[in-house]
Design a protein around this motif. Structure first.
Motif, PDB file in Angstrom:
ATOM      1  N   ALA A  65      39.651  30.448 -22.089  1.00  0.00           N
ATOM      2  CA  ALA A  65      40.298  29.706 -21.014  1.00  0.00           C
ATOM      3  C   ALA A  65      39.279  29.444 -19.909  1.00  0.00           C
ATOM      4  O   ALA A  65      38.255  30.124 -19.821  1.00  0.00           O
ATOM      5  CB  ALA A  65      41.494  30.491 -20.479  1.00  0.00           C
ATOM      6  N   PRO A  66      39.510  28.443 -19.058  1.00  0.00           N
ATOM      7  CA  PRO A  66      38.539  28.161 -17.998  1.00  0.00           C
ATOM      8  C   PRO A  66      38.217  29.357 -17.115  1.00  0.00           C
ATOM      9  O   PRO A  66      37.085  29.490 -16.636  1.00  0.00           O
ATOM     10  CB  PRO A  66      39.229  27.041 -17.201  1.00  0.00           C
ATOM     11  CG  PRO A  66      40.122  26.375 -18.186  1.00  0.00           C
ATOM     12  CD  PRO A  66      40.598  27.459 -19.090  1.00  0.00           C
ATOM     13  N   ASN A  67      39.183  30.255 -16.892  1.00  0.00           N
ATOM     14  CA  ASN A  67      38.915  31.450 -16.088  1.00  0.00           C
ATOM     15  C   ASN A  67      38.511  32.652 -16.931  1.00  0.00           C
ATOM     16  O   ASN A  67      38.365  33.760 -16.389  1.00  0.00           O
ATOM     17  CB  ASN A  67      40.148  31.801 -15.253  1.00  0.00           C
ATOM     18  CG  ASN A  67      41.398  31.985 -16.120  1.00  0.00           C
ATOM     19  OD1 ASN A  67      41.332  31.944 -17.349  1.00  0.00           O
ATOM     20  ND2 ASN A  67      42.533  32.173 -15.473  1.00  0.00           N
ATOM     21  N   SER A  68      38.353  32.446 -18.257  1.00  0.00           N
ATOM     22  CA  SER A  68      37.957  33.505 -19.202  1.00  0.00           C
ATOM     23  C   SER A  68      38.956  34.648 -19.261  1.00  0.00           C
ATOM     24  O   SER A  68      38.632  35.728 -19.777  1.00  0.00           O
ATOM     25  CB  SER A  68      36.560  34.057 -18.861  1.00  0.00           C
ATOM     26  OG  SER A  68      35.584  33.046 -18.962  1.00  0.00           O
ATOM     27  N   GLN A  69      40.190  34.435 -18.771  1.00  0.00           N
ATOM     28  CA  GLN A  69      41.209  35.473 -18.817  1.00  0.00           C
ATOM     29  C   GLN A  69      42.061  35.392 -20.071  1.00  0.00           C
ATOM     30  O   GLN A  69      42.901  36.271 -20.298  1.00  0.00           O
ATOM     31  CB  GLN A  69      42.112  35.366 -17.584  1.00  0.00           C
ATOM     32  CG  GLN A  69      41.393  35.550 -16.265  1.00  0.00           C
ATOM     33  CD  GLN A  69      40.742  36.909 -16.138  1.00  0.00           C
ATOM     34  OE1 GLN A  69      41.341  37.941 -16.462  1.00  0.00           O
ATOM     35  NE2 GLN A  69      39.506  36.931 -15.670  1.00  0.00           N
ATOM     36  N   SER A  70      41.854  34.368 -20.886  1.00  0.00           N
ATOM     37  CA  SER A  70      42.622  34.205 -22.117  1.00  0.00           C
ATOM     38  C   SER A  70      41.741  33.531 -23.152  1.00  0.00           C
ATOM     39  O   SER A  70      40.702  32.936 -22.828  1.00  0.00           O
ATOM     40  CB  SER A  70      43.890  33.382 -21.886  1.00  0.00           C
ATOM     41  OG  SER A  70      44.721  33.970 -20.912  1.00  0.00           O
ATOM     42  N   ILE A  71      42.165  33.630 -24.396  1.00  0.00           N
ATOM     43  CA  ILE A  71      41.503  32.978 -25.524  1.00  0.00           C
ATOM     44  C   ILE A  71      42.558  32.157 -26.245  1.00  0.00           C
ATOM     45  O   ILE A  71      43.667  32.635 -26.504  1.00  0.00           O
ATOM     46  CB  ILE A  71      40.874  34.004 -26.479  1.00  0.00           C
ATOM     47  CG1 ILE A  71      39.788  34.802 -25.753  1.00  0.00           C
ATOM     48  CG2 ILE A  71      40.295  33.319 -27.709  1.00  0.00           C
ATOM     49  CD1 ILE A  71      39.256  35.975 -26.558  1.00  0.00           C
ATOM     50  N   VAL A  72      42.236  30.919 -26.570  1.00  0.00           N
ATOM     51  CA  VAL A  72      43.205  30.020 -27.188  1.00  0.00           C
ATOM     52  C   VAL A  72      42.638  29.499 -28.493  1.00  0.00           C
ATOM     53  O   VAL A  72      41.448  29.195 -28.609  1.00  0.00           O
ATOM     54  CB  VAL A  72      43.548  28.854 -26.224  1.00  0.00           C
ATOM     55  CG1 VAL A  72      42.316  28.051 -25.874  1.00  0.00           C
ATOM     56  CG2 VAL A  72      44.621  27.954 -26.808  1.00  0.00           C
ATOM     57  N   THR A  73      43.498  29.416 -29.503  1.00  0.00           N
ATOM     58  CA  THR A  73      43.123  28.892 -30.815  1.00  0.00           C
ATOM     59  C   THR A  73      44.383  28.464 -31.551  1.00  0.00           C
ATOM     60  O   THR A  73      45.505  28.725 -31.108  1.00  0.00           O
ATOM     61  CB  THR A  73      42.350  29.952 -31.626  1.00  0.00           C
ATOM     62  OG1 THR A  73      41.850  29.363 -32.836  1.00  0.00           O
ATOM     63  CG2 THR A  73      43.236  31.122 -31.986  1.00  0.00           C
ATOM     64  N   GLY A  74      44.190  27.795 -32.677  1.00  0.00           N
ATOM     65  CA  GLY A  74      45.309  27.355 -33.498  1.00  0.00           C
ATOM     66  C   GLY A  74      45.434  28.185 -34.759  1.00  0.00           C
ATOM     67  O   GLY A  74      44.683  29.143 -34.988  1.00  0.00           O
TER      68      GLY A  74
END
Length: 569
Positions: free
Chosen positions: A351-360
């Motif tokens: 995530a832009p703030n590096s507080q999350s990770i996103v994927t499919g």
């Protein structure tokens, strides 16, 4: 005859409630409300009977999730016919570009779209500049906007050559291809086989890196397309005596300490390699041989904004988190079904703030993970039954863009957290269109694809689209072979490779100095400077008094001249 209450209600529905000019205001709240989606967090549905809560608690949890992540609303863009392989947005978030397995790029202007005209304003074929005799098509691997400028984007296709386009889809540069017959990869001026991934320098807008199946990483300058700046040859220890392997993905991010940068690449032999971003490149800074299972395609790789963490998504159905300061073993590992065997561009992003990770995922769900534990914070379906291939979380818009195997691009947002983007689309009134403005009917009217979702790519489909303008007007336009359907219109000859490489008159006139004199009569050019009667001879006046007299015989007529020639013979 008596009318019932139902008849009165039917009459009110049929007849207009008012006449005259109506208010043309936009019901923005209503349009946003219609875009609301049912957020289903499947990560919290299988917790067992002991963890059951009341319905009020569940609704409170779902509202908290909606407030934390921009997933409460959605806008769907359906402009491709095949799987979406890459998504890119410029820094301002107004230009959206999607690449697909249909070998085309779709350019969307988010600031100009309306709720009922959501379509691409231009279709770009990266190989359209080639002649018809050498026409080719390849899948789009990656599209990347520069980190500090949205004026141009990098396009990576299934070829050894990278290309740079302007934000309007015009090709600016095509980088050189290397000589495949040279064994030493250090001596080739470009990639000798397919490029799989690329990345921009995090601070320098003129540098980017590419990784290919020729086991090399090459650093380029955007102003020098005929040769790369640096060549890094990756020697695989698990590939036998040849030491060659395929590099599957690469990332270029800021280092954890200082103002330097670092390069991280994954290879088909299962290794994960790190280099100093500014050099020297002759030796890796760190290397992990068994980061993922050998001969599995690691498709996802990203570096956190602070440069401390690296996330990888491997073809061995795992996601692993790495610490760049202790680059030996993963911090955390979690199981996650892979789609890289079928879609090698399946990515994973911080995530832009590096507080999350996103994927499919292969089931069409969007997974938002906690970077500390890699546990899912939210798992919500986006395109159920169709794999979710690529994701992009824009930092300025705070909206998540996803691309699926069914050709659908989805914009997920939250009205209270997001800005512009999809909100700009829904804040406009639906465009009033005439029947002929239907993009399905007018797509062939503009050969460049400016008026619809696509354009004619040279008759690859074998003829005009059923119901299109060309099918309804068979005497207008071109046939699949390129000939005019109108017998009154002359046939335009095809541009052959030889004719394409031969400089034309316009090129010679503009590039070669003095070339405009080749069509000029030399006698007329000299007579321009001849003095008029009574005018001073400026150029040859110095020879007026010293010019020798002619010693040739003067004939009174042409007959005397011919007679003298007969006597000599």
């Amino acid at each position: 005859m008596e009318f019932s209450a139902e008849d009165d209600e039917a009459m009110r529905q049929y007849m207009p409630s008012q006449f005259g000019k109506k208010d043309g205001g936009v019901d923005v709240e209503g349009q946003i409300a219609r875009a609301k989606r049912k957020v289903v967090d499947e990560s919290k549905q299988d917790k067992g009977d002991d963890d059951d809560k009341d319905s009020d608690d569940d609704s409170d949890d779902m509202s908290d999730e909606e407030d934390e992540f921009p997933v409460s609303h959605e806008v769907i863009i359906k402009t491709h016919d095949r799987a979406i392989t890459t998504i890119a947005l410029d820094a301002s978030g107004t230009r959206l570009i999607t690449g697909s397995n249909d070998c085309t790029l779709k350019l969307h202007d988010l600031s100009a779209l309306t709720p009922n005209t959501i379509r691409a304003f231009k279709t770009v074929d990266p190989f359209a500049t080639k002649s018809s005799a050498a026409a080719e098509s390849h899948s789009i691997h990656q599209v990347l906007f520069g980190p500090h400028s949205g004026g141009q984007f990098l396009c990576i296709t299934a070829t050894p050559q990278a290309r740079i386009f302007s934000r309007d889809g015009d090709q600016i540069a095509e980088f050189v291809k290397g000589d495949m017959y040279l064994r030493d990869k250090h001596n080739t001026k470009g990639h000798t086989s397919e490029i799989t991934s690329a990345a921009w320098h995090p601070m320098n807008r003129d540098r980017f890196v590419t990784a290919g199946t020729d086991s090399t990483v090459r650093i380029w300058d955007v102003k020098k397309r005929m040769k790369q700046e640096e060549v890094i040859v990756h020697k695989s220890r698990a590939a036998g005596s040849a030491g060659m392997t395929r590099l599957t993905t690469i990332a270029w991010g800021a280092a954890a300490e200082g103002n330097s940068s670092m390069l991280v690449a994954a290879a088909l032999d299962g290794s994960l390699v790190m280099w100093a971003g500014e050099g020297p490149y002759h030796r890796p800074t760190a290397e992990i041989r068994d980061a993922h299972v050998k001969d599995t395609w690691t498709s996802g790789l990203d570096i956190s904004a602070d440069g401390r963490l690296v996330i990888t998504r491997g073809g061995d159905d795992t996601i692993k988190l790495w610490d760049t300061r202790k680059f030996k073993t993963p911090i955390n590992t979690t199981s996650h079904s892979s789609t890289s065997s079928q879609y090698p561009t399946s990515n994973i992003k911080f995530a832009p703030n590096s507080q999350s990770i996103v994927t499919g995922s292969e089931t069409g769900h969007l997974h938002i993970l906690n970077p500390a534990t890699l546990r899912p914070e939210l798992v919500t379906p986006v395109t159920p039954g169709s794999p979710l291939i690529c994701v992009n979380w824009h930092p300025k818009l705070n909206q998540i863009f996803t691309g699926s195997a069914n050709g659908q691009t989805t914009i997920l947002f939250n009205p209270s957290l997001s800005t512009a983007g999809a909100l700009t689309i829904l804040s406009k009134a639906p465009k009033k269109r005439h029947l002929d403005d239907d993009p399905n009917l007018t797509v062939d009217m503009d050969p460049l694809g400016m008026a619809g979702e696509g354009h004619d790519t040279g008759g690859k489909s074998g003829g005009p689209t059923p119901g299109s303008f060309a099918s309804r007007h068979p005497t207008v336009g071109l046939t699949a072979s390129g000939r005019s359907r109108d017998p009154r219109r002359p046939h335009i000859p095809a541009v052959t490779p030889f004719a394409k490489s031969t400089p034309d008159q316009k090129y010679v006139m503009e590039q070669i100095d003095g070339s405009d004199m080749r069509d000029e009569d030399p006698r007329e050019a000299l007579l321009k400077y001849a003095p008029k009667p009574g005018e001073k001879n400026v150029f040859t006046g110095a020879w007026d008094k010293t010019q020798p007299k002619g010693i040739y015989k003067d004939y009174d007529s042409d007959e005397d001249e011919r007679e003298s020639k007969r006597v000599k013979k």
